[in-house]
Design an enzyme around this catalytic site. Structure first.
Site, PDB file in Angstrom:
ATOM      1  N   ASN A 103       0.896  -0.988   0.110  1.00  0.00           N
ATOM      2  CA  ASN A 103      -0.078   0.078   0.126  1.00  0.00           C
ATOM      3  C   ASN A 103       1.057   1.237  -0.072  1.00  0.00           C
ATOM      4  O   ASN A 103       1.736   1.736   1.188  1.00  0.00           O
ATOM      5  CB  ASN A 103      -0.756  -0.113   1.281  1.00  0.00           C
ATOM      6  CG  ASN A 103      -1.798   1.139   1.314  1.00  0.00           C
ATOM      7  OD1 ASN A 103      -1.862   2.013   0.396  1.00  0.00           O
ATOM      8  ND2 ASN A 103      -2.157   1.466   2.516  1.00  0.00           N
ATOM      9  N   LYS A 119       0.144   4.219  -0.197  1.00  0.00           N
ATOM     10  CA  LYS A 119      -0.549   5.577   0.387  1.00  0.00           C
ATOM     11  C   LYS A 119      -0.107   6.502  -0.463  1.00  0.00           C
ATOM     12  O   LYS A 119      -0.318   6.499  -1.316  1.00  0.00           O
ATOM     13  CB  LYS A 119       0.126   5.630   1.780  1.00  0.00           C
ATOM     14  CG  LYS A 119      -0.008   4.543   2.896  1.00  0.00           C
ATOM     15  CD  LYS A 119       0.133   4.746   4.365  1.00  0.00           C
ATOM     16  CE  LYS A 119       0.460   3.547   4.911  1.00  0.00           C
ATOM     17  NZ  LYS A 119      -0.135   3.566   6.410  1.00  0.00           N
ATOM     18  N   HIS A 130      -9.423   0.887   4.642  1.00  0.00           N
ATOM     19  CA  HIS A 130      -8.200   1.083   5.440  1.00  0.00           C
ATOM     20  C   HIS A 130      -8.641   1.765   6.629  1.00  0.00           C
ATOM     21  O   HIS A 130      -9.314   2.950   6.455  1.00  0.00           O
ATOM     22  CB  HIS A 130      -7.234   1.562   4.284  1.00  0.00           C
ATOM     23  CG  HIS A 130      -5.787   1.802   4.860  1.00  0.00           C
ATOM     24  ND1 HIS A 130      -5.518   2.602   5.967  1.00  0.00           N
ATOM     25  CD2 HIS A 130      -4.676   0.904   4.789  1.00  0.00           C
ATOM     26  CE1 HIS A 130      -4.087   2.470   6.239  1.00  0.00           C
ATOM     27  NE2 HIS A 130      -3.713   1.188   5.823  1.00  0.00           N
ATOM     28  N   GLU A 186      -7.140   4.541   7.727  1.00  0.00           N
ATOM     29  CA  GLU A 186      -6.769   5.843   7.355  1.00  0.00           C
ATOM     30  C   GLU A 186      -8.069   6.483   6.528  1.00  0.00           C
ATOM     31  O   GLU A 186      -8.429   7.643   6.868  1.00  0.00           O
ATOM     32  CB  GLU A 186      -5.579   5.965   6.599  1.00  0.00           C
ATOM     33  CG  GLU A 186      -4.419   5.938   7.508  1.00  0.00           C
ATOM     34  CD  GLU A 186      -3.183   5.483   6.768  1.00  0.00           C
ATOM     35  OE1 GLU A 186      -3.086   5.512   5.578  1.00  0.00           O
ATOM     36  OE2 GLU A 186      -2.197   4.900   7.560  1.00  0.00           O
ATOM     37  N   GLU A 214      -5.573  -5.351  10.409  1.00  0.00           N
ATOM     38  CA  GLU A 214      -4.406  -4.337  10.540  1.00  0.00           C
ATOM     39  C   GLU A 214      -4.743  -3.436  11.820  1.00  0.00           C
ATOM     40  O   GLU A 214      -5.597  -2.458  11.835  1.00  0.00           O
ATOM     41  CB  GLU A 214      -4.580  -2.912   9.498  1.00  0.00           C
ATOM     42  CG  GLU A 214      -4.085  -3.977   8.043  1.00  0.00           C
ATOM     43  CD  GLU A 214      -3.418  -2.842   7.298  1.00  0.00           C
ATOM     44  OE1 GLU A 214      -2.298  -2.787   6.667  1.00  0.00           O
ATOM     45  OE2 GLU A 214      -4.276  -1.779   6.884  1.00  0.00           O
ATOM     46  N   GLY A 226       2.439   1.928  10.824  1.00  0.00           N
ATOM     47  CA  GLY A 226       3.421   2.904  10.745  1.00  0.00           C
ATOM     48  C   GLY A 226       4.035   3.417  11.806  1.00  0.00           C
ATOM     49  O   GLY A 226       4.703   4.071  12.084  1.00  0.00           O
ATOM     50  N   SER A 253       3.417  -2.612  10.139  1.00  0.00           N
ATOM     51  CA  SER A 253       5.023  -2.631  10.578  1.00  0.00           C
ATOM     52  C   SER A 253       5.411  -4.048  10.235  1.00  0.00           C
ATOM     53  O   SER A 253       6.493  -4.411  10.891  1.00  0.00           O
ATOM     54  CB  SER A 253       5.085  -2.170  11.947  1.00  0.00           C
ATOM     55  OG  SER A 253       4.748  -0.901  12.320  1.00  0.00           O
TER      56      SER A 253
HETATM   57  C1  PEP Z   1      -0.827   0.221   5.957  1.00  0.00           C
HETATM   58  O1  PEP Z   1      -0.781   1.093   5.448  1.00  0.00           O
HETATM   59  O2  PEP Z   1      -1.731  -0.696   5.403  1.00  0.00           O
HETATM   60  C2  PEP Z   1       0.354  -0.560   6.839  1.00  0.00           C
HETATM   61  C3  PEP Z   1       0.548  -1.741   7.216  1.00  0.00           C
HETATM   62  O3  PEP Z   1       1.284   0.491   6.965  1.00  0.00           O
HETATM   63  P1  PEP Z   1       2.834   0.040   7.687  1.00  0.00           P
HETATM   64  O4  PEP Z   1       3.315  -1.115   6.984  1.00  0.00           O
HETATM   65  O5  PEP Z   1       3.769   1.099   7.212  1.00  0.00           O
HETATM   66  O6  PEP Z   1       2.674  -0.345   9.044  1.00  0.00           O
END
Ligand code: PEP
Length: 247
Positions: A13, A15, A98, A100, A169, A175, A211
């Site tokens: 992703n 972003k 997601h 966000e 998630e 992040g 992460s």
């Molecule tokens: C994500 O944005 O779906 C995500 C898992 O980000 P990160 O791997 O940076 O934690």
């Protein structure tokens, strides 16, 4: 169904990152990826770069998709992008819900299910994201939150759900550099698998996101109900992303 019966999927992703110039290098490195990788690989890129991704990845082992989709088929929805438009760019995947999008764009559990349905209607695979906040995690509400988020999605029925991918998630892991432990993630994945089994769709792939890096991917993938990863930050570095896929 055992994990071996479900293919491993690693999706990036991006972003709101990238530029034509930056993407060119990243896409070229992905295109050169080993087609014998044990994982299916895909990237979910910002809308303006779909054409670039399609052109760069066509014919490669790497598929592509978007990070959001409108719940509506067409019409006066300024700024939105329909599933049919994504299909025009040969997208395979689209993220739905997601955290966000849920947090900054007010997407409800029902909106997320509506987006998943719209994606399916155009032949895309929605990757439906669920996950709890740190407060919910610390209050022991994780499974209740996940079940609430999944309820309208599962209500779309077995035929629809069988054509989706789910992603767990935990928001506190996204992040943050602080991944859930493999055991923590497995507990939630097992609960999601039980919901899927009750619907008659135990074969649906359930990814973990939060992460994920090359250093922790193998231990996560070793868990019985973790079928791959949704990767944010580490997906922007080709070598790291491909090492996750190879883990
Ligand atoms: C994500 O944005 O779906 C995500 C898992 O980000 P990160 O791997 O940076 O934690």
């Amino acid at each position: 169904m055992t994990q071996q019966a479900r293919a491993r999927l690693v999706l990036g992703n991006w972003k709101m990152h990238g530029s034509l110039a930056e993407n060119e290098l990243l896409l070229a490195a992905l295109r050169a990826a080993d087609t014998n990788s044990s994982s299916q690989i895909g990237v979910c890129v910002p809308f303006p770069y779909l054409a670039q991704a399609a052109q760069a990845l066509q014919g490669s082992a790497v598929s592509w998709g978007a990070q959001d989709v409108s719940a509506h088929e067409k019409g006066a929805y300024t700024g939105e992008v329909s599933a049919a438009m994504l299909k025009d760019f040969a997208c395979r995947w689209v993220l739905a819900g997601h955290s966000e999008r849920r947090a900054y764009h007010g997407e409800t559990d029902q909106t997320v299910a509506d987006k998943a349905r719209a994606a399916l209607q155009s032949g895309l695979t929605p990757v439906v994201c669920v996950g709890e906040t740190l407060n919910e995690h610390e209050a022991g509400q994780t499974l209740a939150v996940i079940r609430r988020q999944l309820t309208p999605v599962l209500a779309l029925g077995a035929d629809a759900v069988a054509r989706m991918v789910l992603a767990y998630e935990p928001i506190w892991a996204i992040g943050s550099g602080r991944s859930a432990t493999p055991e923590q993630a497995q507990d939630v994945h097992a609960a999601i698998r039980a919901e899927l089994a009750a619907l008659g769709t135990p074969q649906v792939q359930v990814l973990y996101g939060g992460s994920v890096k090359a250093a922790n991917a193998a231990s996560l993938f070793a868990m019985a109900d973790i079928d791959g990863a949704l990767v944010g930050g580490a997906a922007l570095v080709a070598e790291e992303f491909l090492r996750i896929a190879a883990a």
